[in-house]
Design an enzyme around this catalytic site. Structure first.
Site, PDB file in Angstrom:
ATOM      1  N   CYS A 179      32.463 -31.640 -15.534  1.00  0.00           N
ATOM      2  CA  CYS A 179      33.068 -30.844 -14.452  1.00  0.00           C
ATOM      3  C   CYS A 179      34.159 -31.598 -13.697  1.00  0.00           C
ATOM      4  O   CYS A 179      34.792 -31.031 -12.819  1.00  0.00           O
ATOM      5  CB  CYS A 179      32.001 -30.351 -13.486  1.00  0.00           C
ATOM      6  SG  CYS A 179      31.261 -31.627 -12.440  1.00  0.00           S
ATOM      7  N   CYS A 193      27.311 -29.578 -12.358  1.00  0.00           N
ATOM      8  CA  CYS A 193      27.244 -28.898 -13.656  1.00  0.00           C
ATOM      9  C   CYS A 193      25.942 -29.143 -14.418  1.00  0.00           C
ATOM     10  O   CYS A 193      25.723 -28.536 -15.459  1.00  0.00           O
ATOM     11  CB  CYS A 193      28.425 -29.321 -14.518  1.00  0.00           C
ATOM     12  SG  CYS A 193      28.400 -31.068 -14.993  1.00  0.00           S
ATOM     13  N   CYS A 216      28.632 -47.421  -8.523  1.00  0.00           N
ATOM     14  CA  CYS A 216      28.273 -47.158  -7.131  1.00  0.00           C
ATOM     15  C   CYS A 216      28.475 -45.653  -6.918  1.00  0.00           C
ATOM     16  O   CYS A 216      29.607 -45.177  -6.856  1.00  0.00           O
ATOM     17  CB  CYS A 216      29.179 -47.988  -6.225  1.00  0.00           C
ATOM     18  SG  CYS A 216      28.761 -47.893  -4.496  1.00  0.00           S
ATOM     19  N   CYS A 240      24.363 -34.473 -12.809  1.00  0.00           N
ATOM     20  CA  CYS A 240      25.414 -34.045 -11.892  1.00  0.00           C
ATOM     21  C   CYS A 240      24.958 -32.761 -11.191  1.00  0.00           C
ATOM     22  O   CYS A 240      24.543 -31.811 -11.859  1.00  0.00           O
ATOM     23  CB  CYS A 240      26.703 -33.808 -12.670  1.00  0.00           C
ATOM     24  SG  CYS A 240      28.055 -33.130 -11.677  1.00  0.00           S
TER      25      CYS A 240
END
Length: 192
Positions: A138, A92, A160, A89
């Site tokens: 997060c 975070c 997706c 991510c």
């Protein structure tokens, strides 16, 4: 994640010579932002729009624009489907997907058949037509998951994901038991 630094402290003890001690110093990452203003200092405007506001990048954006994840993968690794590493991510740093879970779905966004256990939360959209996926750490919007579409993957699910939400970490470990998708769902390397 915590960064751990080991410091060697050498103390001189008069005529007794050198005595070594080892101390562990734990340095934590800065805290995650809690306000939109804080997130805007960490994310680009486009990342903020998607991760924090739940918007969607245009189909093909990740592959066709220089800031896109898949464009970068093609330039650096000669493929959109490296077999090693993991995707994290951008908000975070939490690992979300293993490289072996990525496949070509033809949808215009990066697709994965599953995520790192515990890293992704599923939430039904308000209208009930789709299931949103968010980072469990997060709570950033990643995209949507679709199930039962007939892809010959281990789960028949398609995460997706907006590519702008992900960073690729080539040295990240992935468990040996993570199943790789069938070869027909991994596009060939790009000719040089």
């Amino acid at each position: 994640m915590l960064n751990i630094a080991l410091l060697n402290l050498a103390l001189l003890s008069g005529a007794r010579g050198r005595v070594g001690r080892r101390a562990t110093v734990i340095m934590s990452e800065p805290p995650m932002p809690t306000t939109p203003e804080g997130w805007m200092t960490v994310l680009s405007e486009q990342q903020f729009s998607i991760l924090r506001k739940g918007h969607t990048e245009p189909p093909g954006y990740s592959e066709n624009f220089q800031v896109g994840l898949e464009w970068t993968l093609k330039m650096q690794y000669n493929t959109k489907y490296p077999s090693q590493g993991a995707y994290a991510c951008v908000g975070c740093g939490q690992p979300l997907y293993y490289a072996k879970q990525k496949f070509s779905s033809g949808c215009g966004w990066p697709a994965f058949y599953d995520g790192v256990p515990g890293a992704i939360e599923e939430r039904p959209d308000a209208d009930g037509s789709r299931v949103e996926i968010v980072c469990s750490k997060c709570k950033g919007h990643l995209g949507h998951v679709f199930k039962g579409e007939g892809f010959p993957t281990p789960t028949d699910s398609r995460h997706c994901v907006n590519g702008i939400c992900l960073s690729y970490e080539p040295s990240a470990a992935q468990p040996a038991d993570v199943a790789e998708v069938p070869a027909e769902l991994r596009l060939p390397e790009i000719p040089a």
